[in-house]
Design a protein around this motif. Structure first.
Motif, PDB file in Angstrom:
ATOM      1  N   ARG A 145      27.739   6.770   0.030  1.00  0.00           N
ATOM      2  CA  ARG A 145      27.659   8.222   0.220  1.00  0.00           C
ATOM      3  C   ARG A 145      26.199   8.630   0.226  1.00  0.00           C
ATOM      4  O   ARG A 145      25.433   8.227  -0.653  1.00  0.00           O
ATOM      5  N   HIS A 146      25.820   9.388   1.214  1.00  0.00           N
ATOM      6  CA  HIS A 146      24.414   9.770   1.339  1.00  0.00           C
ATOM      7  C   HIS A 146      24.334  11.151   1.974  1.00  0.00           C
ATOM      8  O   HIS A 146      24.820  11.341   3.085  1.00  0.00           O
ATOM      9  N   LYS A 147      23.755  12.079   1.259  1.00  0.00           N
ATOM     10  CA  LYS A 147      23.540  13.404   1.864  1.00  0.00           C
ATOM     11  C   LYS A 147      22.158  13.397   2.490  1.00  0.00           C
ATOM     12  O   LYS A 147      21.140  13.319   1.806  1.00  0.00           O
ATOM     13  N   MET A 148      22.138  13.442   3.793  1.00  0.00           N
ATOM     14  CA  MET A 148      20.869  13.340   4.507  1.00  0.00           C
ATOM     15  C   MET A 148      19.969  14.516   4.187  1.00  0.00           C
ATOM     16  O   MET A 148      20.424  15.662   4.101  1.00  0.00           O
ATOM     17  N   ALA A 149      18.706  14.206   4.048  1.00  0.00           N
ATOM     18  CA  ALA A 149      17.706  15.254   3.881  1.00  0.00           C
ATOM     19  C   ALA A 149      17.071  15.522   5.247  1.00  0.00           C
ATOM     20  O   ALA A 149      17.066  14.646   6.121  1.00  0.00           O
ATOM     21  N   ALA A 150      16.543  16.705   5.411  1.00  0.00           N
ATOM     22  CA  ALA A 150      15.808  17.005   6.642  1.00  0.00           C
ATOM     23  C   ALA A 150      14.699  15.973   6.802  1.00  0.00           C
ATOM     24  O   ALA A 150      14.016  15.625   5.829  1.00  0.00           O
ATOM     25  N   GLY A 151      14.562  15.433   8.001  1.00  0.00           N
ATOM     26  CA  GLY A 151      13.549  14.390   8.225  1.00  0.00           C
ATOM     27  C   GLY A 151      14.113  12.989   8.132  1.00  0.00           C
ATOM     28  O   GLY A 151      13.372  12.018   8.266  1.00  0.00           O
ATOM     29  N   GLU A 152      15.421  12.882   7.902  1.00  0.00           N
ATOM     30  CA  GLU A 152      16.054  11.551   7.906  1.00  0.00           C
ATOM     31  C   GLU A 152      16.918  11.398   9.162  1.00  0.00           C
ATOM     32  O   GLU A 152      17.413  12.376   9.723  1.00  0.00           O
ATOM     33  N   MET A 153      17.088  10.173   9.522  1.00  0.00           N
ATOM     34  CA  MET A 153      17.963   9.843  10.648  1.00  0.00           C
ATOM     35  C   MET A 153      18.786   8.616  10.245  1.00  0.00           C
ATOM     36  O   MET A 153      18.218   7.641   9.744  1.00  0.00           O
ATOM     37  N   ILE A 154      20.085   8.712  10.405  1.00  0.00           N
ATOM     38  CA  ILE A 154      20.917   7.519  10.192  1.00  0.00           C
ATOM     39  C   ILE A 154      21.212   6.916  11.555  1.00  0.00           C
ATOM     40  O   ILE A 154      21.615   7.629  12.484  1.00  0.00           O
ATOM     41  N   ALA A 155      20.978   5.626  11.676  1.00  0.00           N
ATOM     42  CA  ALA A 155      21.386   4.911  12.887  1.00  0.00           C
ATOM     43  C   ALA A 155      22.404   3.872  12.453  1.00  0.00           C
ATOM     44  O   ALA A 155      22.192   3.182  11.457  1.00  0.00           O
ATOM     45  N   PHE A 156      23.499   3.781  13.161  1.00  0.00           N
ATOM     46  CA  PHE A 156      24.530   2.809  12.763  1.00  0.00           C
ATOM     47  C   PHE A 156      25.299   2.309  13.969  1.00  0.00           C
ATOM     48  O   PHE A 156      25.372   2.962  15.008  1.00  0.00           O
ATOM     49  N   ASN A 157      25.870   1.123  13.784  1.00  0.00           N
ATOM     50  CA  ASN A 157      26.700   0.494  14.806  1.00  0.00           C
ATOM     51  C   ASN A 157      27.996   1.286  14.923  1.00  0.00           C
ATOM     52  O   ASN A 157      28.846   1.222  14.035  1.00  0.00           O
ATOM     53  N   ASN A 158      28.143   1.997  16.008  1.00  0.00           N
ATOM     54  CA  ASN A 158      29.299   2.879  16.165  1.00  0.00           C
ATOM     55  C   ASN A 158      30.610   2.126  16.391  1.00  0.00           C
ATOM     56  O   ASN A 158      31.678   2.713  16.310  1.00  0.00           O
TER      57      ASN A 158
END
Lengths: 475, 475
Positions: free
Chosen positions: A418-431
């Motif tokens: 579980r991760h609440k993204m902060a402004a300035g973050e990007m999650i990249a993942f294998n869709n």
């Protein structure tokens, strides 16, 4: 830091006919070689390139006529390769008529067998093969598949195999080119491993050690970019940090890899709560764990979500789960459910207006296996799973049982990051592997604004191979 | 000319509770319906739309309170549907606890069985389903797969099924929505046919009757566009005429369908003879029959080649062959070769610089079958077939025999359409079915300039479904 053989082969061949020395191109920009045969042009890139003068010196030392070397840029270079000199060379060849193969005995022991028909098909002369396009010119229509050579021999200190054909055609093959195409069981197994994904399964423990990348570094550093892509492939998830909080960043990163994949939601999509949303992601509602766009026959390979603004209040946290890991857990705990999800087809659909009007439909198993039975793709999305279910009545309850079993395991705390993204973050993942979802959020807590976009694995793998070449990565 | 049921269902449901009449939305732009339930909004497009006045009149005739109808645009419309009035309604429902299904008896005879778990999963209320996004809000995590209804009943003159669940949740389902999701063998077979390609095989005789389309018409006429796409799907080949002889036309047509597929050769590629070509197509050499980009895991679905200038001299003629037809001929004449080409994997690779530096690799069978054994895709390209062949030595000769057999049949005069494109023509063809090649041409005969580009089937099928809706096409 060696360039793939295909890149320097034409050059090496013309060299080999003039000198017993062997050299390899290690780095540089573009080298044009004039030889007795047609011109060859070699492009390679890298750091720490010795100056042209040194390159010319080395060329002269190995006996190559200086006037044939026309370096277009001052940092083109060749260098003697100790690695190649240590390699095995060919001691002896013979024709095995019964098996219809040329047998090559290597100096370091062992025998390779190269089928006659394969040798003729893959003659590398300028008439049969275009080195610029690296494409075959000799077509199947012109190939006699029952052809046998007249003679086969080695020359140039065991570095070249020559084959003469009944119609007078003459072929020659470099030892290392042949070695890289050996048909032995061992060689086949070794090459087979190149096609296997280097998957590292994970659960909630990944939260403590999320693979991370620095956005500005990714834009400038090829090694960092390669590592980022490698972890996207092996782990299926990377958190990118220090991304400017403005739109356009997805495309900057995508263009470092290849280009954004266009879909019916455009090249980028804006994840905000909107009126009359074309997708339930564009609401503030909870999103169950899912992969995007299983309604496509070819779902996007990698998803990037860039957080420009995050809601201040509760909610909006992302959940991320390794769909492969969960699938293997299901296989272990409930083989019948696994069997059903890998064989029964489920419909997905999506209809509406976004980039344009669309009406996408696909039907497929929830879990796709490759031909070795390994999990290859996950297609799981309650939001767009169609109410149309093309199964006989008596299979419906069993399918739901299997869906529920898979769903239950994926939501277990042990599997969920579980991760609440902060402004300035990007999650990249294998869709096609990493399931993602989010908690509902309150719209009174400020705006939540993500930018989303996709990349495809074809382009990513292509980029990784190019980077491996440039960076001299062996694995 | 009927709109899919999903579009008018929310409206119909609120109508049905007020009147025994049934109506359907036939065309129009956007209709907003205020009812006792949540607001519903219907978007549909089409020609020959009756004026609002008539729509309101019809609504009043079927007993719907006029003040509830707020048409946003003057051409929104509803019309009585004789078709729907003839449809079956529900006479009786009962719970079959043993089979865990709700049984529905229809007025026209026959019984449908709807599994309990499927009904709960697909509750269409606003809490469980978002009509704007047409997406499920009720997630697998919240579903008790062993749930049984408390009661099930019909009301509104047999047009609505209602189901009450133990937790007090109330679901209602429209008769026609249910009918469209029937699980009977007959219904499954009928829906199954929607997923089958309507393939018409062809040989050289097609040359006398090439499917043709007029470019300016395609840009403006939706029916012409649909017919073009339909023939691309069924025949696999359309000759587009009257295309302006300037670049940019591919994109104009592609944008009428969806958007150009970006590849390592860019969004468009220029087929001209060039120095240091990244692809052998960019030479004046003969190209054998092939499909493009089998080195992609997801090869482009449709290729378009627009002739801007044709060489004056001999050569440059295109050859076009139905790869499916040839595959079925091979299966008939040489089943073992067919088996080998559908099971043994062949490597494809492409490496170079064009839109960017690329190094694409894939391995796959030459002929891909679907799960019913029908030919699904052709991946055949001598030019980029890799010299690396990952097969044991003793299978190599057999593979070549099979390749040769397939190749021999495809070049038989009976299978081959030959067409030298004139400036202002565009060939569009299914790139995973229709093999294309060209004769060598002389560079002294003037410039030969084609523009090439790709579309994907996901986007084409999406567009076709949208057009079918708009044009009221039933098949």
């Amino acid at each position: 830091m060696a360039i793939p053989l295909a890149l320097w082969r034409p050059f090496q061949r013309s060299l080999a006919s003039q000198s017993p020395f062997r050299i390899s191109v290690l780095s540089g920009q573009r080298l044009k070689v004039g030889s007795n045969g047609p011109k060859s042009s070699i492009t390679c890139r890298g750091k720490h390139t010795p100056p042209l003068q040194q390159a010319s010196h080395l060329l002269c030392r190995v006996g190559f006529p200086p006037q044939l070397v026309q370096a277009r840029r001052s940092f083109s270079v060749l260098r003697r390769s100790s690695r190649l000199e240590e390699g095995p060379i060919m001691e002896k060849v013979c024709l095995n008529e019964a098996a219809r193969v040329v047998e090559v005995e290597w100096a370091d022991g062992g025998v390779s067998m190269f089928p006659y028909v394969w040798l003729r098909d893959n003659c590398q002369c300028q008439q049969c093969f275009n080195p610029d396009s690296r494409a075959r010119l000799f077509l199947m229509a012109d190939l006699d598949v029952n052809l046998s050579p007249v003679t086969a021999d080695v020359y140039a200190a065991g570095t070249m195999l020559t084959v003469d054909w009944p119609d007078g055609h003459h072929s020659q093959y470099d030892w290392s080119w042949l070695k890289g195409r050996c048909f032995s069981t061992q060689a086949l197994e070794k090459r087979g491993r190149d096609w296997q994904r280097k998957t590292k399964l994970w659960g909630s423990e990944l939260a403590h050690d999320l693979p991370k990348a620095d956005f500005p570094t990714l834009l400038t550093d090829d090694r960092a970019l390669y590592d980022f892509l490698f972890r996207l492939d092996s782990v299926g998830l990377v958190l990118v940090q220090n991304v400017p909080c403005e739109i356009g960043q997805l495309e900057r990163l995508a263009n470092r890899v290849a280009f954004l994949r266009h879909t019916n939601y455009g090249k980028e999509f804006v994840v905000k709560s909107k009126p009359n949303p074309s997708n339930v992601a564009y609401t503030s509602a909870k999103l169950g764990l899912h992969t995007d766009l299983p309604q496509y026959n070819y779902a996007p390979g990698v998803q990037m979500l860039h957080c420009i603004e995050q809601c201040k209040g509760e909610g909006g946290d992302n959940h991320l789960v390794d769909g492969f890991n969960v699938a293997y857990q299901l296989k272990e705990e409930n083989p019948e459910a696994f069997r059903l999800l890998t064989t029964l087809k489920v419909n997905f659909q999506d209809e509406g207006i976004d980039y344009h009007r669309f009406y996408l439909r696909e039907r497929r198993p929830i879990i796709s296996l490759d031909d070795k039975g390994n999990v290859e793709n996950i297609n799981y999305n309650d939001q767009v799973r169609d109410s149309i279910l093309d199964l006989p009545t008596d299979q419906v309850q069993a399918l739901y049982g299997a869906l529920k079993a898979y769903n239950t395991i994926m939501y277990l705390p042990r599997n969920c990051v579980r991760h609440k993204m902060a402004a300035g973050e990007m999650i990249a993942f294998n869709n096609t592997r990493t399931l993602h979802g989010r908690l509902a959020y309150s719209q009174t807590g400020g705006t939540r604004h993500l930018q989303g976009g996709y990349l495809d694995w074809d382009e990513i793998y292509s980029r990784m191979r190019v980077l491996k070449t440039d960076l001299g990565i062996q694995d």
